[in-house]
Design an enzyme around this catalytic site. Structure first.
Site, PDB file in Angstrom:
ATOM      1  N   HIS A   8      75.587  95.258  35.757  1.00 16.91           N
ATOM      2  CA  HIS A   8      76.004  95.127  34.552  1.00 16.91           C
ATOM      3  C   HIS A   8      76.907  96.361  33.799  1.00 16.91           C
ATOM      4  O   HIS A   8      76.367  97.273  33.792  1.00 16.91           O
ATOM      5  CB  HIS A   8      74.469  95.052  33.990  1.00 16.91           C
ATOM      6  CG  HIS A   8      74.727  94.641  32.215  1.00 16.91           C
ATOM      7  ND1 HIS A   8      74.279  93.633  31.820  1.00 16.91           N
ATOM      8  CD2 HIS A   8      75.196  95.239  31.179  1.00 16.91           C
ATOM      9  CE1 HIS A   8      74.446  93.137  30.540  1.00 16.91           C
ATOM     10  NE2 HIS A   8      75.036  94.629  30.188  1.00 16.91           N
ATOM     11  N   HIS A  31      75.028  90.394  26.433  1.00 16.99           N
ATOM     12  CA  HIS A  31      76.060  89.374  26.660  1.00 16.99           C
ATOM     13  C   HIS A  31      76.177  88.468  25.372  1.00 16.99           C
ATOM     14  O   HIS A  31      77.161  87.994  25.040  1.00 16.99           O
ATOM     15  CB  HIS A  31      75.405  88.450  27.742  1.00 16.99           C
ATOM     16  CG  HIS A  31      75.500  88.985  29.026  1.00 16.99           C
ATOM     17  ND1 HIS A  31      76.667  89.438  29.690  1.00 16.99           N
ATOM     18  CD2 HIS A  31      74.658  89.405  29.608  1.00 16.99           C
ATOM     19  CE1 HIS A  31      76.227  89.904  30.791  1.00 16.99           C
ATOM     20  NE2 HIS A  31      75.082  89.906  30.949  1.00 16.99           N
ATOM     21  N   ASP A  82      78.320  90.774  33.837  1.00 15.83           N
ATOM     22  CA  ASP A  82      78.028  91.033  35.218  1.00 15.83           C
ATOM     23  C   ASP A  82      78.836  90.790  36.262  1.00 15.83           C
ATOM     24  O   ASP A  82      79.571  89.639  36.334  1.00 15.83           O
ATOM     25  CB  ASP A  82      76.732  90.061  35.328  1.00 15.83           C
ATOM     26  CG  ASP A  82      75.644  90.256  34.439  1.00 15.83           C
ATOM     27  OD1 ASP A  82      75.542  91.535  33.789  1.00 15.83           O
ATOM     28  OD2 ASP A  82      74.796  89.556  34.099  1.00 15.83           O
ATOM     29  N   GLU A  97      70.038  97.482  36.708  1.00  9.92           N
ATOM     30  CA  GLU A  97      71.084  96.335  36.879  1.00  9.92           C
ATOM     31  C   GLU A  97      72.487  96.944  37.511  1.00  9.92           C
ATOM     32  O   GLU A  97      73.329  97.339  36.645  1.00  9.92           O
ATOM     33  CB  GLU A  97      71.355  95.423  35.734  1.00  9.92           C
ATOM     34  CG  GLU A  97      69.988  94.780  35.516  1.00  9.92           C
ATOM     35  CD  GLU A  97      70.311  93.739  34.257  1.00  9.92           C
ATOM     36  OE1 GLU A  97      71.363  93.665  33.731  1.00  9.92           O
ATOM     37  OE2 GLU A  97      69.509  93.075  33.974  1.00  9.92           O
ATOM     38  N   SER A 145      70.369  90.150  23.698  1.00  7.23           N
ATOM     39  CA  SER A 145      71.057  90.505  24.930  1.00  7.23           C
ATOM     40  C   SER A 145      72.704  90.916  24.803  1.00  7.23           C
ATOM     41  O   SER A 145      73.149  90.245  23.672  1.00  7.23           O
ATOM     42  CB  SER A 145      71.376  88.938  25.859  1.00  7.23           C
ATOM     43  OG  SER A 145      72.316  89.204  26.690  1.00  7.23           O
TER      44      SER A 145
END
Length: 282
Positions: free
Chosen positions: A256, A195, A202, A253, A193
């Protein structure tokens, strides 16, 4: 009596003729003066090289530079991404270009140095946090306020979220393998990920956020128009764009955003490509 009247008429006639000649003379002088003024103006016009508009058109035009806040976020006052003079050098060892995804897990032992953002409870890579804070602040100042839904996420937290998503699909009747594959389209498995690298966030419009979760219909929210148009000036890109799912391995997304540095963000955005496609050129 008749002779006297005749003399009066002749006198009046002569007087009227005199004033008519005076009027004609005055009008002639006015016309002459107008012609002289026009001639002088025409001479000045040609001696100066033509009209001012034509002269200025030979100058190099300048665009409005990005705000000083964008420059403070790590960019130069060079204008929009479409004005990049030349493509920046791609160095795959550049921390800003770290590729993390389904086929590119974080390097073994990678631990990002994260710090708190201006948004309570959320952290970001310390080298990019100022750019993130500035982008969010400028968005809010322009009337486009966003909430942070997720930023840096530990590998342990990613594992928790991923396994929860897998179970959700299993409960819907998917096989374990099918559930894992489908879950990976929405929540990256731990270690894959972005993240986990502390370089992504996000973001959803504050007016929309009501805890219902992230949905692709968010793309219709007008606040994103500002963010998509300006994020590159702060070093961010829309990481998983529509139509690039086969390249990124992740569903579209619209929320993101990933930090890659201003020069790279402008080039990627200008060309409408993904980070994977950009790095493939190196």
């Amino acid at each position: 009596m008749a002779g006297k009247n005749m003399r009066v008429r002749r006198y009046k006639s002569g007087k009227n003729y005199f004033w008519r000649r005076v009027l004609v003379a005055v009008l002639a002088l006015v016309l002459l003066a107008a012609l002289i003024v026009g001639a002088v103006a025409l001479i000045r016009h040609f001696s100066s090289g033509g009209d001012r508009g034509g002269a200025s058109s030979t100058n190099t035009s300048t665009s409005t530079p990005p705000s000083s806040s964008a420059a403070a976020a790590g960019g130069s006052a060079a204008g929009s991404s479409s004005q990049t003079a030349s493509a920046p050098t791609i160095d795959k060892s550049d921390w800003r270009l770290l590729l993390v995804g389904p086929n590119d897990p974080l390097p073994s032992g990678y631990v990002p140095q994260v710090v708190d953002t201006d948004y309570e409870g959320y952290q970001f890579d310390s080298r990019a946090v100022d750019a993130f804070n500035q982008m969010m602040a400028d968005a809010a100042a322009s009337g486009n306020r966003f909430w942070v839904v997720s930023s840096y996420r530990t590998v342990a937290r990613s594992k928790e979220l991923y396994e929860g998503k897998v179970q959700e699909y299993v409960d819907q009747g998917y096989s374990q393998q099918e559930a894992e594959e489908e879950a990976a389209q929405w929540i990256a498995p731990p270690g894959t990920s972005e993240h986990n690298a502390g370089l992504s966030a996000d973001l959803v419009p504050a007016a929309y956020f009501d805890g219902v979760g992230l949905e692709q219909v968010l793309e219709d929210e007008p606040e994103y128009q500002w963010l998509w148009s300006h994020c590159a000036d702060y070093g961010f890109i829309l990481r998983f764009p529509k139509g690039k799912e086969d390249v990124t391995g992740i569903h579209y997304e619209p929320w993101h955003f990933r930090y890659v540095g201003v020069e790279h963000a402008r080039e990627i955005t200008r060309r409408g490509i993904t980070l994977e496609e950009y790095l493939a050129q190196a």
